[in-house]
Design a protein around this motif. Structure first.
Motif, short mmCIF file in Angstrom:
data_model
loop_
_atom_site.label_atom_id
_atom_site.label_comp_id
_atom_site.label_asym_id
_atom_site.label_seq_id
_atom_site.Cartn_x
_atom_site.Cartn_y
_atom_site.Cartn_z
N PRO A 261 0.83 -1.21 0.00
CA PRO A 261 0.00 0.00 0.00
C PRO A 261 0.87 1.26 0.00
O PRO A 261 1.90 1.30 0.67
CB PRO A 261 -0.80 -0.12 1.30
N PRO A 262 0.47 2.27 -0.76
CA PRO A 262 1.20 3.54 -0.72
C PRO A 262 1.09 4.19 0.66
O PRO A 262 0.12 3.96 1.39
CB PRO A 262 0.51 4.38 -1.80
N GLY A 263 2.09 4.98 1.01
CA GLY A 263 2.16 5.58 2.35
C GLY A 263 0.93 6.36 2.74
O GLY A 263 0.53 6.34 3.92
N GLU A 264 0.29 7.02 1.78
CA GLU A 264 -0.85 7.88 2.12
C GLU A 264 -2.08 7.09 2.58
O GLU A 264 -3.01 7.66 3.16
CB GLU A 264 -1.22 8.75 0.93
N VAL B 138 -1.79 4.27 4.57
CA VAL B 138 -1.46 3.57 5.81
C VAL B 138 -2.07 4.31 7.01
O VAL B 138 -1.94 5.54 7.13
CB VAL B 138 0.06 3.44 5.97
N GLY B 139 -2.75 3.55 7.86
CA GLY B 139 -3.32 4.12 9.09
C GLY B 139 -4.64 4.82 8.89
O GLY B 139 -5.16 5.41 9.85
N VAL B 140 -5.19 4.74 7.68
CA VAL B 140 -6.45 5.43 7.39
C VAL B 140 -7.50 4.40 6.97
O VAL B 140 -7.23 3.57 6.11
CB VAL B 140 -6.27 6.45 6.25
N SER C 295 1.25 -8.66 7.36
CA SER C 295 2.55 -9.32 7.41
C SER C 295 2.45 -10.62 8.20
O SER C 295 2.02 -10.63 9.35
CB SER C 295 3.57 -8.40 8.07
N GLY C 296 2.80 -11.73 7.56
CA GLY C 296 2.74 -13.03 8.21
C GLY C 296 1.36 -13.65 8.27
O GLY C 296 1.20 -14.74 8.82
N THR D 92 -11.50 -1.24 6.99
CA THR D 92 -10.15 -1.81 6.98
C THR D 92 -9.10 -0.70 7.07
O THR D 92 -9.17 0.29 6.34
CB THR D 92 -9.91 -2.62 5.70
N VAL D 93 -8.15 -0.87 7.95
CA VAL D 93 -7.03 0.07 8.09
C VAL D 93 -5.75 -0.65 7.68
O VAL D 93 -5.40 -1.69 8.25
CB VAL D 93 -6.91 0.58 9.55
N LEU D 94 -5.06 -0.10 6.70
CA LEU D 94 -3.83 -0.72 6.19
C LEU D 94 -2.64 -0.30 7.03
O LEU D 94 -2.63 0.77 7.64
CB LEU D 94 -3.61 -0.32 4.73
N ALA D 95 -1.63 -1.19 7.04
CA ALA D 95 -0.41 -0.92 7.82
C ALA D 95 0.81 -1.18 6.95
O ALA D 95 0.74 -1.88 5.93
CB ALA D 95 -0.37 -1.82 9.06
N TYR D 96 1.94 -0.60 7.35
CA TYR D 96 3.18 -0.90 6.66
C TYR D 96 3.48 -2.39 6.81
O TYR D 96 3.29 -2.97 7.88
CB TYR D 96 4.33 -0.06 7.23
N GLY D 97 3.91 -3.01 5.75
CA GLY D 97 4.15 -4.45 5.75
C GLY D 97 2.99 -5.24 5.19
O GLY D 97 3.14 -6.43 4.89
#
Length: 220
Positions: A157-160, A162-164, A185-186, A196-201
């Motif tokens: 996911p692009p940085g913008e 993440v967390g939204v 991740s994993g 849904t909130v996306l995260a780094y990884g």
């Protein structure tokens, strides 16, 4: 109702494409009759495939003796011998095989196969080259073209985003693509929801027009 994915398949032509296809089908539990005119090729696969036969499939009587008319699905995986590819496909059509897949090595070859009765024409080298080109040229982790206009892409996911929550990110309105699934991740892939909130990884699957998913995949 019978599971059509388990119905046996006849694969004619055991070059790289045909042998790989036959082995993969077998590993998935599908019964395969694998046929090639070259005894050495057939012998090399006899221990890895249940049914391997040496035969000239440009002869309709040979096809009948092999029981090919009893199959509902057939793949003509013959490569560079275009004449044999066309003849075998036409014979399978004459035998009224319900679904015929045929490998083509050029656009002209593919058009002929389509006109003589192949239900699905595939271009393995072209399709793989196009897929790899998309992966090499951008940030995509995987790329599947669904039709000439649409694709399903796996990407981080692009940085913008993440967390939204996806509801607030308004991905469809802003980029004209849909985030259909997410893999933490994993973890395993699950369907996304507006909350849904996306995260780094994370890894996400996005669906849309090819130009739109390419633009989205290249966001920083």
């Amino acid at each position: 109702m019978a599971d059509s994915s388990r119905e046996p398949v006849v694969v004619i032509g055991l070059g790289r494409f045909g042998s790989s296809l036959a082995l993969e089908l077998t590993s998935r539990g599908t019964e395969v009759l694998a046929v090639d005119s070259r005894p050495k090729v057939v012998q090399s696969l006899s221990g890895r495939l249940t049914h391997t036969v040496t035969a000239d499939c440009t002869d309709i009587e040979a096809l009948r003796q092999l029981g090919v008319p009893d199959f509902s699905r057939a793949v003509v995986a013959i490569g560079s011998d275009i004449e044999s590819s066309i003849l075998v496909t036409s014979l399978l059509t004459e035998l009224e095989i319900e679904t015929i897949w045929a490998k083509a090595i050029s656009i002209q070859h593919g058009r002929i196969l389509d006109r003589i009765g192949a239900h699905h024409v595939v271009f393995p080298e072209h399709d793989m080259g196009e897929r790899v080109a998309h992966l090499v040229s951008g940030r995509m982790l995987d790329y599947i073209e669904l039709d000439p206009a649409h694709a399903l892409v796996k990407v981080s996911p692009p940085g913008e985003l993440v967390g939204v929550p996806l509801r607030e990110a308004r991905v469809r309105n802003r980029y004209d693509v849909t985030v259909v699934a997410v893999q933490p991740s994993g973890g395993e892939f699950t369907h996304t929801t507006p909350d849904t909130v996306l995260a780094y990884g994370d890894v996400i699957l996005i669906l849309g027009r090819i130009d739109k998913v390419e633009r989205f995949a290249n966001l920083p």
